[in-house]
Design an enzyme around this catalytic site. Structure first.
Site, PDB file in Angstrom:
ATOM      1  N   TYR A   1      32.546  24.701  48.786  1.00 22.49           N
ATOM      2  CA  TYR A   1      32.644  24.572  50.309  1.00 22.49           C
ATOM      3  C   TYR A   1      33.741  23.809  50.759  1.00 22.49           C
ATOM      4  O   TYR A   1      34.302  22.703  50.017  1.00 22.49           O
ATOM      5  CB  TYR A   1      31.231  23.649  50.639  1.00 22.49           C
ATOM      6  CG  TYR A   1      30.217  24.647  50.698  1.00 22.49           C
ATOM      7  CD1 TYR A   1      29.703  25.207  52.138  1.00 22.49           C
ATOM      8  CD2 TYR A   1      29.035  24.769  49.786  1.00 22.49           C
ATOM      9  CE1 TYR A   1      28.797  26.019  52.200  1.00 22.49           C
ATOM     10  CE2 TYR A   1      28.132  25.766  49.978  1.00 22.49           C
ATOM     11  CZ  TYR A   1      27.827  26.511  51.129  1.00 22.49           C
ATOM     12  OH  TYR A   1      26.585  26.843  51.551  1.00 22.49           O
TER      13      TYR A   1
ATOM     14  N   ASP B   1      23.883  27.593  57.787  1.00 18.95           N
ATOM     15  CA  ASP B   1      23.207  27.279  58.871  1.00 18.95           C
ATOM     16  C   ASP B   1      23.829  27.742  60.129  1.00 18.95           C
ATOM     17  O   ASP B   1      24.935  28.199  60.216  1.00 18.95           O
ATOM     18  CB  ASP B   1      22.903  25.589  59.142  1.00 18.95           C
ATOM     19  CG  ASP B   1      22.188  25.048  58.227  1.00 18.95           C
ATOM     20  OD1 ASP B   1      21.234  25.616  57.660  1.00 18.95           O
ATOM     21  OD2 ASP B   1      22.412  23.644  57.887  1.00 18.95           O
TER      22      ASP B   1
END
Lengths: 265, 265
Positions: free
Chosen positions: A113, A55
């Site tokens: 992540y 994003d």
């Protein structure tokens, strides 16, 4: 045409996310342009295929992509050539020639992540682009205990943002850890799984933070996995704390993560 | 009126330097505005006196200033109130009530600056605002040896930028160190002295880098101090690697530096 895999880092602040979009500065858009320039703008233009999106504002320590180049070029020449043209917020870390059927997206075996939370009463000006700031104390042991409830194969419907693509919400998380980085007054969340959906990491991080503040019971994640209702998970932590740390392919060592670009450890 | 000393950090990238200037975003300008708002915009307006300027793009881990406030307010209230209004690239670290004759600029006994050089072949996107990038290998031992030539009281005319205010170029450097931060692939230069002139630290850092590359003899600084000629020192390293690390006043411990805001150590 030879196929190349590139591994690259980016500082996400000034990008409208990874994926190419008209009239927006995106990582894929910038790389596509540079790779086509290096190939002397062939017709049809070279298409760059990323391992997946990130994003707006999300960082990557080691994102991957592949593309077919119209002529043979040594991997090191591509590495140096691309880096010499890259803007300061992208760095090409590695270029490798790969098999003609290598797929940066479909061959992925896992992704890791990192989420960085800065503690402290006030916002540290040197961390504002690189961490989420959370001034309230967090019980890291409780958070670590809760994180283990994420492990394994589950339906993560409660942890997917409304805008996610339709399809199965079942994913597998191989590891989920929460640790205190006392030297930097930060809490680091690390998630390694076979894939993550839109906003999933940021929603999981938000639930863990609420558990760390005592606003949810330690084993609330078990309940959230059962109810499959996004409304129950509530918050999403901001983009600037999130890093795509590593994309794994068959044969990669899952213990090895990409930490070169962290000013930490 | 009570006098307060404030200590604050800032990320210099988006400021046109420290000093107030019309139509420019400066650190002093922002702080002056916020302090006047907290005092309900008194007439005449409160003036903020900094310890000294820093250039556009230069950071501060602990800059200082003083001002007279029109009414009594607990230091912690000022600290919290100002931080609640501060933009994300400034943080107030401390507020203390001081003697009515305290002068943030004239009472300074010393200043410490840090210069961060990132090594590595390519620019790290996460360090572009916070370090100078120097891809060529540096001989840190040679640089450290050279740095000792800066120690003591000297005329630093060779190390002052053309735009500096007129006056004596004699300053004293108490310590000058060069060390390798292997974990982060950086070289850190640290200078502690009674005061530094316009661009002095960035010019000294550039000379040390040239010595570290073997482009100057190790003891070239002795010669530069003798010739008193800016042209001989040539380069100036960029602003983004420079940090005002600490401003010292009578009674401060010179061994203690402000490292809270470094993502290092």
């Amino acid at each position: 045409m030879p196929r190349y895999k590139i591994t690259f880092a980016y500082e996400g602040t000034d990008f409208a996310g990874f994926q190419r979009q008209p009239h927006q500065r995106t990582v894929e858009g910038v790389l596509t342009k540079l790779i086509n320039i290096m190939a002397k703008n062939p017709e049809p233009a070279i298409v760059v295929y990323g391992s997946g999106r990130t994003d707006a504002g999300v960082h990557a320590l080691a994102q991957t992509a592949h593309f077919d180049f119209p002529f043979q070029l040594a991997a090191t020449s591509l590495l140096k050539g691309l880096n010499s043209m890259c803007p300061l917020d992208i760095e090409i870390i590695a270029v490798a020639k790969v098999a003609a059927d290598f797929q940066a997206r479909y061959d992925v075996t896992g992704k890791r992540y990192l989420y960085r939370i800065a503690q402290g009463e006030f916002t540290n000006p040197f961390k504002r682009r690189y961490t989420a700031h959370w001034r309230f104390p967090l019980d890291v042991q409780k958070m670590q205990q809760a994180a283990t409830d994420l492990l394994g194969r589950h339906d993560f419907s409660s942890f997917v943002a409304a805008g996610a693509k339709p399809g199965s919400r079942v994913r597998t998380i191989f590891s989920a850890t929460v640790r205190e980085d006392c030297a930097h007054d930060e809490v680091h969340l690390s998630f390694y799984g076979d894939g993550f959906m839109y906003n999933q990491v940021r929603i999981m991080a938000a639930v863990l933070v609420e558990i760390g503040m005592g606003k949810r019971p330690v084993h609330d994640i078990e309940r959230l996995l059962q109810v499959r209702n996004r409304q129950e998970a509530r918050l999403t932590l901001p983009a600037q704390g999130l890093y795509l740390e590593r994309v794994y392919y068959p044969g990669d060592d899952p213990q090895h993560s990409q930490k070169k670009h962290r000013d930490l450890d």
